[in-house]
Design an enzyme around this catalytic site. Structure first.
Site, PDB file in Angstrom:
ATOM      1  N   ARG A   1     -36.902  42.647  25.025  1.00  0.00           N
ATOM      2  CA  ARG A   1     -37.122  44.063  25.378  1.00  0.00           C
ATOM      3  C   ARG A   1     -37.961  44.184  26.649  1.00  0.00           C
ATOM      4  O   ARG A   1     -37.832  45.118  27.431  1.00  0.00           O
ATOM      5  CB  ARG A   1     -37.779  44.834  24.220  1.00  0.00           C
ATOM      6  CG  ARG A   1     -38.074  46.299  24.568  1.00  0.00           C
ATOM      7  CD  ARG A   1     -38.291  47.187  23.332  1.00  0.00           C
ATOM      8  NE  ARG A   1     -39.193  46.599  22.363  1.00  0.00           N
ATOM      9  CZ  ARG A   1     -40.521  46.556  22.479  1.00  0.00           C
ATOM     10  NH1 ARG A   1     -41.108  47.091  23.533  1.00  0.00           N
ATOM     11  NH2 ARG A   1     -41.265  45.999  21.541  1.00  0.00           N
TER      12      ARG A   1
ATOM     13  N   TYR B   1     -24.919  65.911  35.819  1.00  0.00           N
ATOM     14  CA  TYR B   1     -24.274  65.354  34.618  1.00  0.00           C
ATOM     15  C   TYR B   1     -24.765  66.113  33.379  1.00  0.00           C
ATOM     16  O   TYR B   1     -25.976  66.214  33.153  1.00  0.00           O
ATOM     17  CB  TYR B   1     -24.629  63.870  34.533  1.00  0.00           C
ATOM     18  CG  TYR B   1     -24.022  63.158  33.361  1.00  0.00           C
ATOM     19  CD1 TYR B   1     -22.658  62.930  33.285  1.00  0.00           C
ATOM     20  CD2 TYR B   1     -24.817  62.686  32.322  1.00  0.00           C
ATOM     21  CE1 TYR B   1     -22.093  62.272  32.205  1.00  0.00           C
ATOM     22  CE2 TYR B   1     -24.267  62.018  31.243  1.00  0.00           C
ATOM     23  CZ  TYR B   1     -22.903  61.817  31.191  1.00  0.00           C
ATOM     24  OH  TYR B   1     -22.364  61.155  30.115  1.00  0.00           O
TER      25      TYR B   1
ATOM     26  N   ASP C   1     -29.643  60.439  41.258  1.00  0.00           N
ATOM     27  CA  ASP C   1     -28.626  59.813  40.419  1.00  0.00           C
ATOM     28  C   ASP C   1     -27.468  59.460  41.361  1.00  0.00           C
ATOM     29  O   ASP C   1     -26.767  60.340  41.845  1.00  0.00           O
ATOM     30  CB  ASP C   1     -28.180  60.786  39.314  1.00  0.00           C
ATOM     31  CG  ASP C   1     -27.113  60.184  38.394  1.00  0.00           C
ATOM     32  OD1 ASP C   1     -26.442  59.221  38.816  1.00  0.00           O
ATOM     33  OD2 ASP C   1     -26.958  60.682  37.267  1.00  0.00           O
TER      34      ASP C   1
ATOM     35  N   LYS D   1     -20.146  53.180  35.050  1.00  0.00           N
ATOM     36  CA  LYS D   1     -19.125  53.685  35.956  1.00  0.00           C
ATOM     37  C   LYS D   1     -18.776  52.647  37.030  1.00  0.00           C
ATOM     38  O   LYS D   1     -18.311  51.582  36.691  1.00  0.00           O
ATOM     39  CB  LYS D   1     -19.589  55.021  36.539  1.00  0.00           C
ATOM     40  CG  LYS D   1     -20.265  55.951  35.519  1.00  0.00           C
ATOM     41  CD  LYS D   1     -19.336  56.461  34.417  1.00  0.00           C
ATOM     42  CE  LYS D   1     -20.070  57.075  33.237  1.00  0.00           C
ATOM     43  NZ  LYS D   1     -21.000  58.147  33.538  1.00  0.00           N
TER      44      LYS D   1
HETATM   45  C1  LIG Z   1     -22.049  58.866  32.933  1.00  0.00           C
HETATM   46  C2  LIG Z   1     -23.122  59.427  33.747  1.00  0.00           C
HETATM   47  C3  LIG Z   1     -24.461  59.399  33.314  1.00  0.00           C
HETATM   48  C4  LIG Z   1     -24.867  58.881  31.953  1.00  0.00           C
HETATM   49  O1  LIG Z   1     -24.581  57.537  31.803  1.00  0.00           O
HETATM   50  P1  LIG Z   1     -24.257  56.830  30.382  1.00  0.00           P
HETATM   51  O2  LIG Z   1     -24.088  55.410  30.790  1.00  0.00           O
HETATM   52  O3  LIG Z   1     -23.012  57.457  29.857  1.00  0.00           O
HETATM   53  O4  LIG Z   1     -25.417  57.069  29.497  1.00  0.00           O
HETATM   54  C5  LIG Z   1     -25.410  59.895  34.169  1.00  0.00           C
HETATM   55  N1  LIG Z   1     -25.107  60.410  35.365  1.00  0.00           N
HETATM   56  C6  LIG Z   1     -23.828  60.459  35.812  1.00  0.00           C
HETATM   57  C7  LIG Z   1     -23.543  61.040  37.144  1.00  0.00           C
HETATM   58  C8  LIG Z   1     -22.804  59.981  35.021  1.00  0.00           C
HETATM   59  O5  LIG Z   1     -21.545  60.045  35.462  1.00  0.00           O
END
Ligand SMILES: *Cc1c(COP(=O)(O)O)cnc(C)c1O
Length: 393
Positions: A58, A111, A183, A208
């Protein structure tokens, strides 16, 4: 391997990789929850930080560390903190920088769950938030309060493909002692490096583009400074949203082809966006690589490409969008994005259905909006697929 100063593709392959005793070409999966100390003093030195090494997964793990070093180098940050998911990264950032009575400003069409967790959960602990059009610097300025701690941008934003000027936002934020977090999921480090434009912290859902193969969920945070790195790592360890060694191995495997995947998918996206824009059943198309995009110039200035995400509004609203989605055969009807397979989805009824209609429309997420994540299939097959599905509308 030391990859400072080397090209992006070389970094993708070699950054974070280390020599092990067998000369492994890839970083092995250290599937171990704990690590034995040589003796009592070694254990004490690891805990006090006098010596570097591993204690407990962790807190840190060699496979996870290799991924953290890789992405930190791609984003030009101090270090990486890998998390169980993108939401793990987001919540670590919120928990680290916001306290009772603090205020955060964020992109209205951020998001969905990043906004949902703030408005439904963090608000219960006295954290205040404003969701605004961060593509307009004036609306950010108007939202700043004496207790504003964080500006949390998503650019291009999801799913409206709206851009915010990171450099200008960084200048404004820093003038007011506000931390700028970006982000960067929609761009990946291949298309945009927010830390180089003045952001303090960048985060990704590695689910992604970075992993790119739709087979794991994960996240990562990359701060610019050691001070933020130490605080964020401590928060992540306390929250317990660490990545798992097997997850990290999968992402290390996926990231190697990041540039190849995006280059291929982006070429197709440019073609599809242009084709959709001329289609009589499509009201409008949002893609930063189209001259019709209101921020085409900003995209050229702050990104190295236009990406693979396209949003478009169907004439005929929800019903037309449903017919389209029920008739595509190559694209998968699924949420998520940035993978090798093309995905199509309807934000109003899917990813952003948790947002009340009024807020959803304010954020620019209209009823007939369709989001398309271009994969690496043959462009011709994708266009023919859309064509036959649009014919049925
Ligand atoms: C998918 C996504 C998230 C969240 O990510 P997870 O891996 O699904 O928890 C945050 N920001 C954006 C822009 C995303 O596309």
């Amino acid at each position: 391997m030391k990859t400072k100063g080397k090209g992006f593709n070389t970094k993708l392959i070699h950054a974070g990789r280390y020599e092990d005793m067998f000369g492994s070409a890839t970083v092995p999966i250290y599937q171990s929850s704990t690590f034995a100390f040589r003796n009592a003093k070694h254990g004490a030195d690891l805990f006090s930080g006098k010596e570097k090494g591993y204690i407990y997964t962790r807190i840190g793990n060699p496979t996870i560390n290799a991924l953290e070093d890789n992405i930190a180098e791609l984003e030009n940050g101090y270090g990486g903190i890998a998390t169980s998911s993108g939401m793990g990264a987001t919540n670590t950032v919120y928990m680290c920088f916001l306290e009772d009575g603090a205020h955060m400003i964020s992109t209205a069409s951020v998001y969905g769950p990043s906004r949902g967790v703030m408005e439904n959960y963090w608000s219960r602990y006295g954290v205040e938030s404003s969701y605004t059009d961060t593509s307009d610097l004036r609306t950010i300025r108007d939202s700043i309060r004496p207790n504003t701690r964080l500006l949390y941008l998503e650019t291009p934003s999801n799913p409206t493909i709206q851009l915010s000027d990171i450099k200008e936002c960084a200048e404004l934020a820093h003038k007011h002692g506000i931390i700028l977090v970006v982000d960067n999921t929609f761009s990946s480090p291949y298309l945009q490096n927010p830390l180089n434009l003045g952001a303090d912290v960048v985060l990704h859902s590695v689910t992604k583009f970075i992993n790119g193969h739709a087979d794991i969920v994960g996240g990562i945070i990359v701060p610019k400074t050691k001070e933020h790195y130490d605080k964020l790592r401590h928060t992540m360890i306390s929250l317990g949203c660490n990545m798992d060694p097997h997850q990290a191995y999968m992402v290390l495997r996926g990231v190697k082809t990041l540039a190849l995947r995006i280059e291929k998918a982006e070429k197709t996206a440019i073609e599809i966006a242009g084709w959709l824009e001329k289609h009589p059943k499509v009201e409008w198309v949002k893609y930063p690589g189209l001259k019709s995009h209101p921020q085409y110039d900003l995209a050229r200035k702050q990104m190295r490409g236009f990406g693979t995400m396209i949003s478009f509004e169907m004439k005929g609203g929800i019903a037309a969008g449903e017919t389209l989605m029920n008739n595509v055969r190559v694209a998968l009807l699924a949420v998520s994005l940035g993978g090798v397979e093309t995905l199509i989805q309807h934000p109003a009824s899917m990813t952003h259905s948790g947002l009340p209609k009024k807020k959803r429309l304010q954020a620019g997420i209209t009823d007939g909006l369709v989001r398309y994540s271009t994969g690496i299939e043959n462009a011709e097959d994708l266009i023919n697929d859309l064509k036959q599905a649009l014919d049925k509308v």
